[in-house]
Design a protein around this motif. Sequence first.
Motif, PDB file in Angstrom:
ATOM      1  N   UNK A  23      -7.925  16.196  45.395  1.00  0.00           N
ATOM      2  CA  UNK A  23      -7.314  16.127  44.119  1.00  0.00           C
ATOM      3  C   UNK A  23      -5.975  15.847  44.070  1.00  0.00           C
ATOM      4  N   UNK A  24      -5.256  15.044  43.155  1.00  0.00           N
ATOM      5  CA  UNK A  24      -3.802  14.934  43.100  1.00  0.00           C
ATOM      6  C   UNK A  24      -3.367  14.940  41.824  1.00  0.00           C
ATOM      7  N   UNK A  25      -1.943  15.468  41.796  1.00  0.00           N
ATOM      8  CA  UNK A  25      -1.522  15.585  40.455  1.00  0.00           C
ATOM      9  C   UNK A  25       0.057  15.125  40.502  1.00  0.00           C
ATOM     10  N   UNK A  26       0.453  14.511  39.463  1.00  0.00           N
ATOM     11  CA  UNK A  26       1.699  14.157  39.473  1.00  0.00           C
ATOM     12  C   UNK A  26       2.551  15.209  38.934  1.00  0.00           C
ATOM     13  N   UNK A  27       3.372  15.716  40.087  1.00  0.00           N
ATOM     14  CA  UNK A  27       4.299  16.791  39.531  1.00  0.00           C
ATOM     15  C   UNK A  27       5.861  16.574  39.107  1.00  0.00           C
ATOM     16  N   UNK A  28       6.012  15.117  39.564  1.00  0.00           N
ATOM     17  CA  UNK A  28       7.499  14.932  39.179  1.00  0.00           C
ATOM     18  C   UNK A  28       7.406  13.454  38.984  1.00  0.00           C
ATOM     19  N   UNK A  29       8.366  12.856  38.518  1.00  0.00           N
ATOM     20  CA  UNK A  29       8.533  11.157  38.275  1.00  0.00           C
ATOM     21  C   UNK A  29       8.154  10.053  39.541  1.00  0.00           C
ATOM     22  N   UNK A  30       8.224  10.935  40.821  1.00  0.00           N
ATOM     23  CA  UNK A  30       8.256  10.050  42.021  1.00  0.00           C
ATOM     24  C   UNK A  30       7.303  11.180  43.001  1.00  0.00           C
ATOM     25  N   UNK A  31       6.492  12.286  42.633  1.00  0.00           N
ATOM     26  CA  UNK A  31       6.121  12.820  43.597  1.00  0.00           C
ATOM     27  C   UNK A  31       4.380  13.504  43.152  1.00  0.00           C
ATOM     28  N   UNK A  32       3.713  13.383  44.174  1.00  0.00           N
ATOM     29  CA  UNK A  32       2.312  13.769  43.934  1.00  0.00           C
ATOM     30  C   UNK A  32       2.255  15.332  44.736  1.00  0.00           C
ATOM     31  N   UNK A  33       1.419  16.106  44.160  1.00  0.00           N
ATOM     32  CA  UNK A  33       0.835  17.201  44.968  1.00  0.00           C
ATOM     33  C   UNK A  33      -0.599  17.045  45.100  1.00  0.00           C
ATOM     34  N   UNK A  34      -1.007  17.081  46.554  1.00  0.00           N
ATOM     35  CA  UNK A  34      -2.389  16.807  46.983  1.00  0.00           C
ATOM     36  C   UNK A  34      -3.069  18.103  47.276  1.00  0.00           C
ATOM     37  N   UNK A  35      -4.325  18.388  46.983  1.00  0.00           N
ATOM     38  CA  UNK A  35      -4.817  19.678  47.211  1.00  0.00           C
ATOM     39  C   UNK A  35      -6.378  19.574  47.537  1.00  0.00           C
ATOM     40  N   UNK A  36      -6.987  20.266  48.445  1.00  0.00           N
ATOM     41  CA  UNK A  36      -8.342  20.299  48.549  1.00  0.00           C
ATOM     42  C   UNK A  36      -8.931  22.032  48.638  1.00  0.00           C
ATOM     43  N   UNK A  37      -9.826  22.094  48.028  1.00  0.00           N
ATOM     44  CA  UNK A  37     -10.474  23.425  47.761  1.00  0.00           C
ATOM     45  C   UNK A  37      -9.541  24.491  47.182  1.00  0.00           C
ATOM     46  N   UNK A  38      -8.515  23.770  46.029  1.00  0.00           N
ATOM     47  CA  UNK A  38      -7.939  24.461  45.301  1.00  0.00           C
ATOM     48  C   UNK A  38      -6.764  25.001  46.012  1.00  0.00           C
ATOM     49  N   UNK A  39      -6.376  24.541  47.160  1.00  0.00           N
ATOM     50  CA  UNK A  39      -4.958  24.674  47.856  1.00  0.00           C
ATOM     51  C   UNK A  39      -4.262  23.507  48.408  1.00  0.00           C
ATOM     52  N   UNK A  40      -3.063  23.856  47.988  1.00  0.00           N
ATOM     53  CA  UNK A  40      -2.132  22.569  48.333  1.00  0.00           C
ATOM     54  C   UNK A  40      -2.041  22.303  50.089  1.00  0.00           C
ATOM     55  N   UNK A  41      -2.297  20.765  50.235  1.00  0.00           N
ATOM     56  CA  UNK A  41      -2.542  20.463  51.589  1.00  0.00           C
ATOM     57  C   UNK A  41      -1.364  19.420  51.875  1.00  0.00           C
ATOM     58  N   UNK A  42      -0.472  19.055  50.802  1.00  0.00           N
ATOM     59  CA  UNK A  42       0.668  18.028  51.175  1.00  0.00           C
ATOM     60  C   UNK A  42       0.950  17.608  49.732  1.00  0.00           C
ATOM     61  N   UNK A  43       1.984  16.597  50.079  1.00  0.00           N
ATOM     62  CA  UNK A  43       2.749  15.914  49.014  1.00  0.00           C
ATOM     63  C   UNK A  43       2.791  14.466  49.370  1.00  0.00           C
ATOM     64  N   UNK A  44       2.989  13.612  48.167  1.00  0.00           N
ATOM     65  CA  UNK A  44       3.180  12.200  48.353  1.00  0.00           C
ATOM     66  C   UNK A  44       4.484  11.783  47.585  1.00  0.00           C
ATOM     67  N   UNK A  45       5.400  11.451  48.207  1.00  0.00           N
ATOM     68  CA  UNK A  45       6.699  11.149  47.559  1.00  0.00           C
ATOM     69  C   UNK A  45       6.799   9.560  47.396  1.00  0.00           C
ATOM     70  N   UNK A  46       7.005   9.220  46.203  1.00  0.00           N
ATOM     71  CA  UNK A  46       7.141   7.554  45.836  1.00  0.00           C
ATOM     72  C   UNK A  46       8.508   7.190  45.987  1.00  0.00           C
ATOM     73  N   UNK A  47       8.682   6.187  47.215  1.00  0.00           N
ATOM     74  CA  UNK A  47      10.015   5.695  47.285  1.00  0.00           C
ATOM     75  C   UNK A  47       9.967   3.865  47.358  1.00  0.00           C
TER      76      UNK A  47
END
Length: 88
Positions: A23-47
Amino acid sequence: MPSPKELPPRRPEPPAPDDSAVRWERIDIDRYEVSAAAATVGFIDVVGAVFVVLAGPRYDRAVEVLQTLDFPVAVAAISPAGVQRPSD
Protein backbone atom coordinates in the motif's frame (compact mmCIF):
# COMPACT_ATOMS: atom_id res chain seq x y z
CA MET A 1 13.94 10.19 -24.59
CA PRO A 2 13.71 13.68 -23.06
CA SER A 3 15.97 14.62 -20.19
CA PRO A 4 14.38 14.67 -16.69
CA LYS A 5 14.44 18.49 -16.77
CA GLU A 6 12.22 18.45 -19.87
CA LEU A 7 9.59 16.15 -18.34
CA PRO A 8 6.51 17.68 -16.69
CA PRO A 9 6.06 17.46 -12.91
CA ARG A 10 4.12 14.44 -11.65
CA ARG A 11 0.46 14.37 -10.72
CA PRO A 12 -0.48 12.55 -7.50
CA GLU A 13 -0.63 8.78 -7.88
CA PRO A 14 -3.99 7.10 -7.23
CA PRO A 15 -4.27 5.06 -4.02
CA ALA A 16 -3.30 1.40 -4.00
CA PRO A 17 -6.05 -1.05 -4.98
CA ASP A 18 -8.07 -2.32 -2.01
CA ASP A 19 -6.78 -5.87 -2.49
CA SER A 20 -3.11 -4.87 -2.78
CA ALA A 21 -0.63 -6.35 -0.28
CA VAL A 22 1.61 -3.33 -0.82
CA ARG A 23 0.00 0.00 0.00
CA TRP A 24 1.08 3.60 -0.47
CA GLU A 25 -0.24 6.78 0.98
CA ARG A 26 0.55 10.35 0.07
CA ILE A 27 1.83 11.87 3.31
CA ASP A 28 3.09 15.18 1.96
CA ILE A 29 2.84 17.18 -1.24
CA ASP A 30 5.89 15.34 -2.66
CA ARG A 31 6.19 12.17 -0.56
CA TYR A 32 4.56 8.74 -0.35
CA GLU A 33 4.86 6.22 2.46
CA VAL A 34 4.90 2.58 1.29
CA SER A 35 3.81 -0.25 3.58
CA ALA A 36 3.42 -4.01 3.46
CA ALA A 37 1.68 -6.10 6.12
CA ALA A 38 0.82 -2.84 7.94
CA ALA A 39 4.53 -1.99 8.40
CA THR A 40 6.33 0.87 6.67
CA VAL A 41 8.95 -0.43 4.21
CA GLY A 42 10.02 2.84 2.65
CA PHE A 43 9.24 6.17 1.09
CA ILE A 44 9.04 7.67 -2.38
CA ASP A 45 9.94 11.32 -2.84
CA VAL A 46 8.77 13.09 -5.98
CA VAL A 47 11.47 15.39 -7.33
CA GLY A 48 10.21 16.97 -10.52
CA ALA A 49 9.48 14.02 -12.80
CA VAL A 50 11.70 11.58 -10.86
CA PHE A 51 10.63 9.17 -8.12
CA VAL A 52 13.41 8.85 -5.52
CA VAL A 53 13.01 5.58 -3.60
CA LEU A 54 14.12 5.33 0.02
CA ALA A 55 14.13 1.98 1.87
CA GLY A 56 13.56 1.82 5.60
CA PRO A 57 10.79 2.21 8.18
CA ARG A 58 11.87 5.70 9.30
CA TYR A 59 12.27 8.56 6.84
CA ASP A 60 15.15 10.13 8.76
CA ARG A 61 17.15 6.89 8.45
CA ALA A 62 15.92 5.55 5.11
CA VAL A 63 18.52 4.86 2.42
CA GLU A 64 18.13 5.84 -1.23
CA VAL A 65 17.99 2.72 -3.40
CA LEU A 66 16.68 3.91 -6.76
CA GLN A 67 15.66 6.82 -8.96
CA THR A 68 13.08 6.08 -11.64
CA LEU A 69 10.45 7.69 -13.85
CA ASP A 70 7.99 4.81 -13.26
CA PHE A 71 5.90 4.71 -10.05
CA PRO A 72 5.22 0.92 -10.11
CA VAL A 73 8.98 0.32 -10.45
CA ALA A 74 9.55 2.60 -7.46
CA VAL A 75 7.05 0.68 -5.33
CA ALA A 76 8.44 -2.69 -6.43
CA ALA A 77 11.97 -1.62 -5.47
CA ILE A 78 11.02 -1.52 -1.78
CA SER A 79 8.34 -4.22 -1.72
CA PRO A 80 9.27 -7.34 0.27
CA ALA A 81 10.03 -10.47 -1.74
CA GLY A 82 7.01 -12.66 -2.39
CA VAL A 83 4.50 -9.82 -2.01
CA GLN A 84 2.16 -8.98 -4.88
CA ARG A 85 3.54 -5.85 -6.51
CA PRO A 86 1.64 -3.17 -8.40
CA SER A 87 1.14 -3.60 -12.12
CA ASP A 88 1.51 -0.98 -14.84
